[in-house]
Write a protein that holds these residues in place. Structure first.
Motif, PDB file in Angstrom:
ATOM      1  N   THR A 288       0.836  -1.200   0.000  1.00  0.00           N
ATOM      2  CA  THR A 288       0.000   0.000   0.000  1.00  0.00           C
ATOM      3  C   THR A 288       0.871   1.249   0.000  1.00  0.00           C
ATOM      4  OG1 THR A 288      -1.734  -1.183   1.190  1.00  0.00           O
ATOM      5  CG2 THR A 288      -1.826   1.232   1.214  1.00  0.00           C
ATOM      6  N   ILE A 289       1.902   1.247   0.826  1.00  0.00           N
ATOM      7  CA  ILE A 289       2.828   2.380   0.863  1.00  0.00           C
ATOM      8  C   ILE A 289       3.538   2.530  -0.481  1.00  0.00           C
ATOM      9  CG2 ILE A 289       4.954   3.240   1.918  1.00  0.00           C
ATOM     10  CD1 ILE A 289       3.914   1.949   4.557  1.00  0.00           C
ATOM     11  N   LEU A 290       3.946   1.412  -1.070  1.00  0.00           N
ATOM     12  CA  LEU A 290       4.620   1.471  -2.370  1.00  0.00           C
ATOM     13  C   LEU A 290       3.697   1.983  -3.473  1.00  0.00           C
ATOM     14  CD1 LEU A 290       6.899  -1.664  -2.557  1.00  0.00           C
ATOM     15  CD2 LEU A 290       7.582   0.717  -2.714  1.00  0.00           C
ATOM     16  N   VAL A 291       2.434   1.635  -3.421  1.00  0.00           N
ATOM     17  CA  VAL A 291       1.476   2.150  -4.410  1.00  0.00           C
ATOM     18  C   VAL A 291       1.401   3.666  -4.308  1.00  0.00           C
ATOM     19  CG1 VAL A 291      -0.990   2.307  -4.949  1.00  0.00           C
ATOM     20  CG2 VAL A 291       0.084   0.083  -4.661  1.00  0.00           C
ATOM     21  N   ILE A 292       1.328   4.174  -3.106  1.00  0.00           N
ATOM     22  CA  ILE A 292       1.255   5.617  -2.917  1.00  0.00           C
ATOM     23  C   ILE A 292       2.533   6.295  -3.402  1.00  0.00           C
ATOM     24  CG2 ILE A 292       1.100   7.446  -1.170  1.00  0.00           C
ATOM     25  CD1 ILE A 292      -0.713   5.459   0.425  1.00  0.00           C
ATOM     26  N   VAL A 293       3.682   5.733  -3.032  1.00  0.00           N
ATOM     27  CA  VAL A 293       4.965   6.308  -3.450  1.00  0.00           C
ATOM     28  C   VAL A 293       5.100   6.267  -4.965  1.00  0.00           C
ATOM     29  CG1 VAL A 293       7.467   5.951  -3.391  1.00  0.00           C
ATOM     30  CG2 VAL A 293       6.151   5.885  -1.277  1.00  0.00           C
ATOM     31  N   CYS A 294       4.776   5.140  -5.557  1.00  0.00           N
ATOM     32  CA  CYS A 294       4.884   5.017  -7.019  1.00  0.00           C
ATOM     33  C   CYS A 294       3.938   5.982  -7.728  1.00  0.00           C
ATOM     34  CB  CYS A 294       4.594   3.588  -7.456  1.00  0.00           C
ATOM     35  SG  CYS A 294       5.884   2.420  -7.048  1.00  0.00           S
ATOM     36  N   PHE A 295       2.743   6.106  -7.222  1.00  0.00           N
ATOM     37  CA  PHE A 295       1.758   6.976  -7.855  1.00  0.00           C
ATOM     38  C   PHE A 295       2.148   8.441  -7.731  1.00  0.00           C
ATOM     39  CE2 PHE A 295      -2.285   9.338  -7.817  1.00  0.00           C
ATOM     40  CZ  PHE A 295      -2.725   9.007  -9.097  1.00  0.00           C
ATOM     41  N   VAL A 296       2.597   8.852  -6.557  1.00  0.00           N
ATOM     42  CA  VAL A 296       2.898  10.260  -6.307  1.00  0.00           C
ATOM     43  C   VAL A 296       4.233  10.683  -6.921  1.00  0.00           C
ATOM     44  CG1 VAL A 296       3.383  11.960  -4.491  1.00  0.00           C
ATOM     45  CG2 VAL A 296       1.483  10.365  -4.226  1.00  0.00           C
ATOM     46  N   PHE A 297       5.269   9.885  -6.713  1.00  0.00           N
ATOM     47  CA  PHE A 297       6.605  10.316  -7.088  1.00  0.00           C
ATOM     48  C   PHE A 297       7.095   9.768  -8.422  1.00  0.00           C
ATOM     49  CE2 PHE A 297       6.628  10.674  -2.420  1.00  0.00           C
ATOM     50  CZ  PHE A 297       6.868  12.036  -2.327  1.00  0.00           C
ATOM     51  N   LEU A 298       6.746   8.553  -8.751  1.00  0.00           N
ATOM     52  CA  LEU A 298       7.302   7.939  -9.949  1.00  0.00           C
ATOM     53  C   LEU A 298       6.370   8.000 -11.147  1.00  0.00           C
ATOM     54  CD1 LEU A 298       8.939   4.766  -8.383  1.00  0.00           C
ATOM     55  CD2 LEU A 298      10.039   6.930  -8.957  1.00  0.00           C
ATOM     56  N   GLY A 299       5.093   7.942 -10.919  1.00  0.00           N
ATOM     57  CA  GLY A 299       4.133   7.946 -12.011  1.00  0.00           C
ATOM     58  C   GLY A 299       4.071   6.611 -12.739  1.00  0.00           C
ATOM     59  N   ASP A 300       4.826   5.643 -12.293  1.00  0.00           N
ATOM     60  CA  ASP A 300       4.834   4.319 -12.899  1.00  0.00           C
ATOM     61  C   ASP A 300       4.905   3.295 -11.780  1.00  0.00           C
ATOM     62  OD1 ASP A 300       4.860   2.335 -14.770  1.00  0.00           O
ATOM     63  OD2 ASP A 300       6.968   2.578 -15.318  1.00  0.00           O
ATOM     64  N   PHE A 301       4.487   2.092 -12.076  1.00  0.00           N
ATOM     65  CA  PHE A 301       4.397   1.075 -11.036  1.00  0.00           C
ATOM     66  C   PHE A 301       5.413  -0.052 -11.207  1.00  0.00           C
ATOM     67  CE2 PHE A 301       0.186   3.025 -11.087  1.00  0.00           C
ATOM     68  CZ  PHE A 301       0.057   3.345  -9.755  1.00  0.00           C
ATOM     69  N   TRP A 302       6.538   0.192 -11.869  1.00  0.00           N
ATOM     70  CA  TRP A 302       7.537  -0.854 -12.081  1.00  0.00           C
ATOM     71  C   TRP A 302       8.139  -1.339 -10.768  1.00  0.00           C
ATOM     72  CZ3 TRP A 302      12.449  -0.031 -10.372  1.00  0.00           C
ATOM     73  CH2 TRP A 302      12.819   1.296 -10.125  1.00  0.00           C
ATOM     74  N   LEU A 303       8.347  -0.429  -9.829  1.00  0.00           N
ATOM     75  CA  LEU A 303       8.906  -0.814  -8.529  1.00  0.00           C
ATOM     76  C   LEU A 303       7.938  -1.726  -7.773  1.00  0.00           C
ATOM     77  CD1 LEU A 303      11.157  -0.439  -6.407  1.00  0.00           C
ATOM     78  CD2 LEU A 303       9.908   1.552  -5.585  1.00  0.00           C
ATOM     79  N   LEU A 304       6.680  -1.398  -7.877  1.00  0.00           N
ATOM     80  CA  LEU A 304       5.655  -2.184  -7.198  1.00  0.00           C
ATOM     81  C   LEU A 304       5.561  -3.598  -7.772  1.00  0.00           C
ATOM     82  CD1 LEU A 304       3.341  -2.185  -5.136  1.00  0.00           C
ATOM     83  CD2 LEU A 304       1.845  -1.433  -6.969  1.00  0.00           C
ATOM     84  N   LYS A 305       5.739  -3.725  -9.071  1.00  0.00           N
ATOM     85  CA  LYS A 305       5.664  -5.043  -9.699  1.00  0.00           C
ATOM     86  C   LYS A 305       6.731  -5.980  -9.145  1.00  0.00           C
ATOM     87  CE  LYS A 305       3.800  -3.164 -13.947  1.00  0.00           C
ATOM     88  NZ  LYS A 305       4.084  -2.825 -15.335  1.00  0.00           N
ATOM     89  N   PHE A 306       7.959  -5.483  -8.997  1.00  0.00           N
ATOM     90  CA  PHE A 306       9.025  -6.317  -8.454  1.00  0.00           C
ATOM     91  C   PHE A 306       8.768  -6.659  -6.989  1.00  0.00           C
ATOM     92  CE2 PHE A 306      11.488  -4.445 -11.999  1.00  0.00           C
ATOM     93  CZ  PHE A 306      11.861  -5.641 -12.600  1.00  0.00           C
ATOM     94  N   ALA A 307       8.332  -5.685  -6.229  1.00  0.00           N
ATOM     95  CA  ALA A 307       8.074  -5.926  -4.805  1.00  0.00           C
ATOM     96  C   ALA A 307       6.952  -6.942  -4.619  1.00  0.00           C
ATOM     97  CB  ALA A 307       7.729  -4.624  -4.107  1.00  0.00           C
ATOM     98  N   MET A 308       5.909  -6.812  -5.412  1.00  0.00           N
ATOM     99  CA  MET A 308       4.795  -7.742  -5.290  1.00  0.00           C
ATOM    100  C   MET A 308       5.176  -9.139  -5.758  1.00  0.00           C
ATOM    101  SD  MET A 308       1.471  -5.509  -6.280  1.00  0.00           S
ATOM    102  CE  MET A 308       0.278  -6.621  -5.598  1.00  0.00           C
ATOM    103  N   LEU A 309       6.003  -9.227  -6.787  1.00  0.00           N
ATOM    104  CA  LEU A 309       6.412 -10.534  -7.289  1.00  0.00           C
ATOM    105  C   LEU A 309       7.228 -11.291  -6.245  1.00  0.00           C
ATOM    106  CD1 LEU A 309       6.736 -12.602  -9.612  1.00  0.00           C
ATOM    107  CD2 LEU A 309       8.829 -11.387 -10.206  1.00  0.00           C
TER     108      LEU A 309
END
Length: 83
Positions: free
Chosen positions: A29-50
């Motif tokens: 959940t924290i990574l989704v917020i960080v990715c959405f606000v700061f990165l604009g992409d969810f590539w970091l979240l994909k690796f973390a979730m995997l």
């Protein structure tokens, strides 16, 4: 191995799974917020979730092993109903 020791190991595995599931949900959940606000992409979240998901699946199968012992399953269902 005694019955109590086996039961304690199963309980410990279930507690570990529940704790790790909670951590997985909170951290993603924290990574989704960080990715959405700061990165604009969810590539970091994909690796973390995997990788987190793989570890979580391992804990899941340790806590709730797949059992095909038909008699034990039938007895378990009967005990739930009180028959």
């Amino acid at each position: 191995m005694h019955v109590r020791e086996k039961a304690e190991k199963r309980v410990d595995a279930k507690i570990r799974f529940q704790e790790n599931l909670f951590k997985f949900i909170v951290s993603n959940t924290i990574l989704v917020i960080v990715c959405f606000v700061f990165l604009g992409d969810f590539w970091l979240l994909k690796f973390a979730m995997l990788f987190g998901g793989i570890a979580l699946l391992k804990d899941l199968f340790d806590a709730y092993p797949i059992s095909y012992n038909r008699e034990r399953i039938v007895e378990n269902e009967l005990s739930k109903r009180g028959d």
